[in-house]
Motif scaffolding. Structure first.
Motif, PDB file in Angstrom:
ATOM      1  N   ASP A 169      -4.503  -6.616  -1.904  1.00  0.00           N
ATOM      2  CA  ASP A 169      -5.668  -5.784  -2.188  1.00  0.00           C
ATOM      3  C   ASP A 169      -5.779  -4.759  -1.071  1.00  0.00           C
ATOM      4  O   ASP A 169      -6.232  -5.071   0.035  1.00  0.00           O
ATOM      5  N   PHE A 170      -5.354  -3.529  -1.335  1.00  0.00           N
ATOM      6  CA  PHE A 170      -5.291  -2.519  -0.281  1.00  0.00           C
ATOM      7  C   PHE A 170      -5.530  -1.145  -0.882  1.00  0.00           C
ATOM      8  O   PHE A 170      -5.549  -0.963  -2.104  1.00  0.00           O
ATOM      9  N   ASP A 171      -5.701  -0.167  -0.011  1.00  0.00           N
ATOM     10  CA  ASP A 171      -5.948   1.215  -0.421  1.00  0.00           C
ATOM     11  C   ASP A 171      -4.591   1.893  -0.655  1.00  0.00           C
ATOM     12  O   ASP A 171      -3.990   2.453   0.261  1.00  0.00           O
ATOM     13  N   THR A 172      -4.122   1.841  -1.900  1.00  0.00           N
ATOM     14  CA  THR A 172      -2.803   2.388  -2.221  1.00  0.00           C
ATOM     15  C   THR A 172      -2.725   3.879  -1.902  1.00  0.00           C
ATOM     16  O   THR A 172      -1.773   4.334  -1.248  1.00  0.00           O
ATOM     17  N   ALA A 173      -3.723   4.632  -2.356  1.00  0.00           N
ATOM     18  CA  ALA A 173      -3.703   6.072  -2.139  1.00  0.00           C
ATOM     19  C   ALA A 173      -3.750   6.411  -0.650  1.00  0.00           C
ATOM     20  O   ALA A 173      -3.046   7.321  -0.180  1.00  0.00           O
ATOM     21  N   GLY A 174      -4.586   5.686   0.098  1.00  0.00           N
ATOM     22  CA  GLY A 174      -4.689   5.946   1.531  1.00  0.00           C
ATOM     23  C   GLY A 174      -3.387   5.675   2.262  1.00  0.00           C
ATOM     24  O   GLY A 174      -2.989   6.440   3.158  1.00  0.00           O
ATOM     25  N   LEU A 175      -2.710   4.599   1.890  1.00  0.00           N
ATOM     26  CA  LEU A 175      -1.442   4.257   2.545  1.00  0.00           C
ATOM     27  C   LEU A 175      -0.354   5.256   2.170  1.00  0.00           C
ATOM     28  O   LEU A 175       0.427   5.704   3.032  1.00  0.00           O
ATOM     29  N   LYS A 176      -0.309   5.640   0.910  1.00  0.00           N
ATOM     30  CA  LYS A 176       0.649   6.668   0.506  1.00  0.00           C
ATOM     31  C   LYS A 176       0.395   7.967   1.270  1.00  0.00           C
ATOM     32  O   LYS A 176       1.332   8.619   1.757  1.00  0.00           O
ATOM     33  N   GLY A 177      -0.879   8.344   1.359  1.00  0.00           N
ATOM     34  CA  GLY A 177      -1.212   9.574   2.058  1.00  0.00           C
ATOM     35  C   GLY A 177      -0.816   9.549   3.512  1.00  0.00           C
ATOM     36  O   GLY A 177      -0.350  10.562   4.048  1.00  0.00           O
ATOM     37  N   GLU A 178      -0.971   8.396   4.169  1.00  0.00           N
ATOM     38  CA  GLU A 178      -0.596   8.285   5.581  1.00  0.00           C
ATOM     39  C   GLU A 178       0.909   8.440   5.750  1.00  0.00           C
ATOM     40  O   GLU A 178       1.389   9.119   6.678  1.00  0.00           O
ATOM     41  N   ILE A 179       1.693   7.816   4.866  1.00  0.00           N
ATOM     42  CA  ILE A 179       3.152   7.943   4.939  1.00  0.00           C
ATOM     43  C   ILE A 179       3.566   9.391   4.715  1.00  0.00           C
ATOM     44  O   ILE A 179       4.422   9.937   5.427  1.00  0.00           O
ATOM     45  N   GLU A 180       2.952  10.013   3.725  1.00  0.00           N
ATOM     46  CA  GLU A 180       3.300  11.417   3.437  1.00  0.00           C
ATOM     47  C   GLU A 180       2.888  12.336   4.594  1.00  0.00           C
ATOM     48  O   GLU A 180       3.577  13.334   4.877  1.00  0.00           O
ATOM     49  N   LYS A 181       1.794  11.994   5.277  1.00  0.00           N
ATOM     50  CA  LYS A 181       1.347  12.816   6.402  1.00  0.00           C
ATOM     51  C   LYS A 181       2.365  12.771   7.539  1.00  0.00           C
ATOM     52  O   LYS A 181       2.710  13.814   8.116  1.00  0.00           O
TER      53      LYS A 181
END
Length: 272
Positions: free
Chosen positions: A257-269
């Motif tokens: 249970d995690f923030d998928t969009a937030g984690l994707k965004g951090e990797i992309e950043k």
């Protein structure tokens, strides 16, 4: 809940008692008045017990192999949805499940990564039995305070990287499968448990999936930024981008249970 009860195998107390007596017999201890305890664990793939406060014992039934086959099929469908072929493999028999985990634990320890000492796997009256060292005082990763998780996070990823470099994947990395317990010198140490089976020749995809699971396990407690920074100590940007492609699939699992969009965004950043 009814579906969960249907999937969860129930092993009679008399059968568990007989397995406990067989374990003590095999290791030369009296079989009378054996001390054993069924552990209250959310486990669909075995019935875990402790015998004589010395051995951690998993009892694996035919139903457990059936449930593992269902989970494997679901995971492979999820892998297809992430743009890759399925790489999880099922087991045919309870003893095959037990022997695989014994061998995987041996391989993990041979790499210098802490795991409970593997002792024996055997078949007893139709069930598979796995015997490991019992860690009497442990906490799972998700039971730690956030600051402790933050301090252990780089080690989680460095241990995974060592496994991947040796061609070994975990396949079921989640907070409950990373334990923190004192080693022989009393130092708090990470122990990896419950590695599953992945197909030979699929290490790149399995590695990306492992990293995605590790990121998903840590993000809720230490944030996407700290989890990503810890992963970058052992993995390249390209490897994190490969892990990003599995995050939607990992997000469908009920044990993450995690923030998928937030984690994707951090990797992309960090990749930009």
């Amino acid at each position: 809940m009814a579906f969960r009860r249907l999937l969860r195998s129930s092993v009679p107390e008399s059968q568990l008692s007989a397995v406990a007596a067989e374990v003590t017999r095999r290791f030369g201890e009296p079989t009378e008045d054996v001390e054993w305890e069924r552990l209250d664990a959310n486990n669909w793939l075995s019935v875990p017990c402790v015998v004589n406060r010395r051995w951690f014992v998993k009892v694996i039934t035919e139903q457990h192999t059936f449930v593992h086959a269902l989970l494997t099929a679901g995971r492979n469908i999820g892998a297809f949805s992430s743009g890759t072929e399925g790489f999880f493999e099922r087991f045919s028999t309870p003893i095959e499940m037990a022997e695989h985990e014994l061998d995987a634990t041996k391989r993990i320890r041979e790499l210098g990564i802490a795991a409970p000492e593997p002792i024996e796997a055997f078949e007893y009256e139709g069930v598979g039995v796995l015997v490991l060292e019992y860690l009497s005082a442990f906490r799972t990763l998700d039971e730690l305070p956030s600051e402790e998780i933050r301090s252990f996070a780089p080690t989680v990823f460095s241990n995974l990287a060592s496994m991947h470099a040796a061609g070994l994947a975990h396949g079921d990395l989640r907070a409950e499968n990373v334990l923190v317990a004192p080693d022989a010198e009393g130092v708090e140490t990470l122990y990896f448990i419950d590695a599953t089976r992945v197909q030979d020749g699929t290490i790149d995809d399995a590695k990306a999936y492992d990293v995605a699971c590790a990121l998903a396990s840590m993000e809720p407690r230490i944030g996407a930024g700290s989890a990503t920074d810890a992963a970058l100590e052992s993995y390249s940007i390209d490897e994190l981008l490969a892990a990003r492609d599995f995050l939607d699939f990992v997000g469908l699992r009920p044990d993450h249970d995690f923030d998928t969009a937030g984690l994707k965004g951090e990797i992309e950043k960090v990749a930009s």
